[in-house]
Each structure stands twice: as C-alpha cells, then as structure tokens.
Design an enzyme around this catalytic site. Structure first.
Site, PDB file in Angstrom:
ATOM      1  N   GLU A   1     -48.672  45.766   3.187  1.00 49.39           N
ATOM      2  CA  GLU A   1     -48.532  44.310   3.131  1.00 49.39           C
ATOM      3  C   GLU A   1     -49.827  43.619   2.708  1.00 49.39           C
ATOM      4  OE1 GLU A   1     -47.442  40.656   6.213  1.00 49.39           O
ATOM      5  OE2 GLU A   1     -46.825  42.700   6.695  1.00 49.39           O
TER       6      GLU A   1
ATOM      7  N   SER B   1     -45.997  25.769  10.199  1.00 50.99           N
ATOM      8  CA  SER B   1     -45.921  27.121   9.664  1.00 50.99           C
ATOM      9  C   SER B   1     -46.641  28.132  10.542  1.00 50.99           C
ATOM     10  CB  SER B   1     -46.530  27.169   8.254  1.00 50.99           C
ATOM     11  OG  SER B   1     -45.784  26.390   7.354  1.00 50.99           O
TER      12      SER B   1
ATOM     13  N   CYS C   1     -37.797  33.131   5.069  1.00 53.84           N
ATOM     14  CA  CYS C   1     -37.819  34.251   6.009  1.00 53.84           C
ATOM     15  C   CYS C   1     -38.187  33.793   7.417  1.00 53.84           C
ATOM     16  CB  CYS C   1     -38.793  35.326   5.528  1.00 53.84           C
ATOM     17  SG  CYS C   1     -40.487  34.738   5.320  1.00 53.84           S
ATOM     18  N   ASN C   2     -38.858  32.645   7.520  1.00 50.65           N
ATOM     19  CA  ASN C   2     -39.322  32.179   8.827  1.00 50.65           C
ATOM     20  C   ASN C   2     -38.485  31.047   9.418  1.00 50.65           C
ATOM     21  OD1 ASN C   2     -41.469  33.924   9.241  1.00 50.65           O
ATOM     22  ND2 ASN C   2     -42.877  32.672   8.042  1.00 50.65           N
TER      23      ASN C   2
END
Length: 416
Positions: free
Chosen positions: A190, A107, A50-51
């Site tokens: 979340e 990250s 997703c990143n």
C-alpha cells in the site's frame, strides 16, 4: 421542504456494513433515478466512497424513514442491520456537514483533498441522472466554493500528512524537475502504491517497480505507465534511479553500502535521493555515509508528518470559522427563495397593467388622438393602476392599526 443528509462512514460503521451499502459508479445513475421516485423525495444525490456512503436529499418529511425503507429494499438488507450505524442531519446541520466533508474535515486523514473530487463526482452523477433541483444544485455549488475558500485561506492541505506524500514532497525540494527523474520503488504494498500515485500525479519522468513477485510489480507498474522488474534484477537498474523508495517486509537489508556505492560510481556521482520506509530497514544505515546520497528513514519523515498534522489541526480551526460564515450565506439564499414566487406574482401583475394601458394608448394613437395627450394619459393611468392596490391595503392597515405593515411598506418602497 427539509434538506437532509443521512449516511455512514469509517467512524460509525465497520467495513462489512460500508461494503453492503456502497453504490459503485456503474449503477449510480439507475440508483439515483429510483431514489428520486420515492414520493417524499424531490431532489437527491449520493456520495459513495470506500470510507462513506451519504445521501443528500430534499424531502417533505423531516425524518428519514422513507430513505431507510428504500435502502433496505434496494440493498436487500434488514433495517436493523444498518440503522444503528446511521447518522443524520437536517437543514443548517446538513449544509454544515456537506461543507465539512468537502473540506476534508470529516476525513480519516484531516484535510485530504481527494474527497472534494469525489463530492464533485457525486454532483455530476446526480446532474446527469436529473435528480437535482434548484436547492440541492445550489448547495453543491456553494459547497465547492466553501471548500475552495478553505483551501485558499488556510493551510489545511499544504503540508503532507502521510510518509509517502512527505517523501515525494522532499524529492521535489531536492530535484528541480521531477519530470526529468527516474524513481525506483521497491515493494508492491500500500505504501509503495501510494508513493507511486503521488509521484505520477506530480509528473515523475519514469517509474520502475521492483518486487520479489514480478506479477505484483507488473500489476502496479501498469497503473502508472511504469516498468516492472524482479527483485533479483535490482543491481542492474539501481544506477538508473535518481529517487529510491523502499518499503518491503524483508527481515534483512535489500540494499547495502557496497551496492549503492557501485551505483553512484556508475552515475558519475550524480546525487541519489533514498527513502527507507521499512521496519526493519531495507537500506543499510551505512549508506548514509556515502557522498552524493541523501538517505531518509521512516522516523525522519514521521517527525515531519507529526508537525504537519499539528499545522493541519490549527488550520482546521480556521476552516470551521469559514464554514460557519458560508453556512449562514447559504441560509440567507435559501430564505430568500421564499420571496421568489411573490416577486414573480407582483411582476406579472405589473406587466398586465402595463400591457392593458399600452394597448389602449396604441388604439388612441391609431384613432388620431394627439401623441402628447396619449402619453400623458398613459403615464397617469399606469401610475394609478400600479399604486391603487397598495394604497387601499395601506388605508386598511391604518384603520386596523397594523403599524407593522405600514413600517414594512416604507422599508420596501424606500420612502424617506
């Protein structure tokens, strides 16, 4: 041949671009095979999360024009729409980039461990698709070794850096075995999902998820073998909970002192660990006054997270030093591959000389020649065949004043 790493990530591209360039797992096999068919590309792998979406490949060219054309054609997107967001590395910088990604140094959350698993998934997908060769396959293996060394030799992943993870780690300190505990999670956003995931991964015995919308609670609970309830049912189940984590958008407290006190009595004063991650608070501050209740707020955990982030940053500096050494180790291996063909050719030449001499010796033995005489002749012939060409080349080198070749020969043959 050049090793290249080309991609986009959360720092270079908005989510709208990342979505368009993502490759879901179900299409990755065909995608890799199609990429491998590009003339200039001999080895390839794709990391898609997703990143980030990244391409690791070996190419005849140092630029990545062929990849851009393929990507534009595959995703039906004009190059001008995504090339401004691309970054690219080659050779040693590609190696370093892969190591840093696998270690979590690139990250969004410094040192997060999930990316290593995603990198391994990318490797297995490329292996299954048959798009890996010797160099890229070895690079992936070295990448995994480097990541393991960083996690073993530094504290990069030892401290929680999210309030959800900090809450779970704190619960582990309070309860000897999470497998014997019940967790009640209030909310379905979340933060609660992340908390549920961490608890599930750490072997929590039972999960109950409460939410105003039962369907949302049920959808989340099914992911973790949990049990869903509506928020109105909370009083009936609160006493079951050893761990309570709440994170809702409510403007008023959901749990008051009186309700928690009743639950503690039903539990016969068995300790209850409570974490309020909501702002405004979901749990009244007065609950902290109750015996057998350990109540922590988001501020308590955020202080822990901040300290741990400082610890991870220091560990990241150590990790960069480890990566420097690991990059050099891989480059040494890569450079050694240039000699492999020469070694194979030299071995083949020696084996041909051996086979020829051996056949002659066997023929002589079959003709009745004395065995000792045959062995002496075999040793003499084989020695002459093996040293003849190097000796001729050394004489020529001396005549042409190639002292570098003579010095190299003494080193290669270890002549004192």
């Amino acid at each position: 041949m050049t090793l290249l790493a080309v991609g986009i990530n959360y720092t270079t591209a908005p989510v709208a671009i990342r979505e368009r360039l993502a490759f879901p797992a179900e299409i990755l096999d065909n995608t890799l095979k199609n990429l491998w068919k590009v003339n200039e590309i001999s080895e390839a792998a794709i990391l898609s999360t997703c990143n980030r979406t990244e391409f690791y490949y070996q190419s005849d060219n140092e630029d990545h024009a062929a990849l851009i054309d393929w990507l534009a054609d595959t995703k039906h997107i004009r190059p001008a729409e995504f090339t401004p967001y691309l970054y690219s590395f080659k050779d040693s910088q590609s190696i370093r980039h892969m190591f840093r990604v696998a270690c979590g140094l690139d990250s969004m959350i410094l040192g997060e461990p999930q990316i290593l698993g995603q990198m391994k998934t990318a490797y297995h997908a490329a292996y299954q698709a048959g798009t890996l060769g010797r160099n890229l396959s070895k690079l992936f293996q070295h990448t995994f070794s480097a990541a393991k060394k960083v996690r073993t030799d530094t504290a990069i992943g030892s401290s929680p850096v999210s309030v959800a993870f900090a809450a779970v780690q704190l619960a582990q300190q309070i309860f000897d075995k999470l497998s014997e505990q019940t967790a009640l999670l209030i909310g379905a956003g979340e933060t609660i999902e992340l908390t549920a995931r961490h608890l599930y991964q750490h072997g929590i015995g039972r999960i109950i998820i409460a939410n105003r919308t039962y369907d949302k609670a049920h959808a989340l609970a099914t992911q973790f073998n949990g049990f869903a309830i509506a928020l109105s049912e909370l009083p009936n189940h609160l006493a079951e909970a050893d761990i309570v984590v709440s994170s809702t958008a409510s403007q008023l407290p959901i749990l008051g002192k009186g309700r928690v006190e009743s639950a503690i009595k039903k539990r016969k004063h068995k300790p209850m660990f409570m974490v309020d991650l909501a702002v405004p608070r979901d749990i009244e501050a007065e609950v902290e006054q109750l015996s057998d209740v350990y109540l922590y707020t988001v501020d308590d955990l955020q202080n822990t997270v901040n300290r741990n982030m400082d610890s991870r940053r220091r560990a990241a500096e150590q990790a960069e030093e480890i990566i420097d050494a690991q990059v050099e180790h891989f480059l040494i291996w890569l450079r050694s591959q240039g000699a492999q063909q020469t070694i194979r050719d030299y071995r083949s030449q020696a084996e041909r000389a051996r086979d020829e001499s051996l056949q002659k010796a066997i023929a002589q033995l079959n003709n009745g020649t004395d065995a000792e005489q045959v062995l002496q002749r075999l040793a003499h012939t084989l020695t002459n065949k093996l040293i003849h060409t190097p000796c001729v080349q050394l004489r020529d080198a001396s005549a042409n004043e190639r002292h570098d070749l003579i010095a190299a020969s003494r080193e290669i043959f270890k002549l004192k």
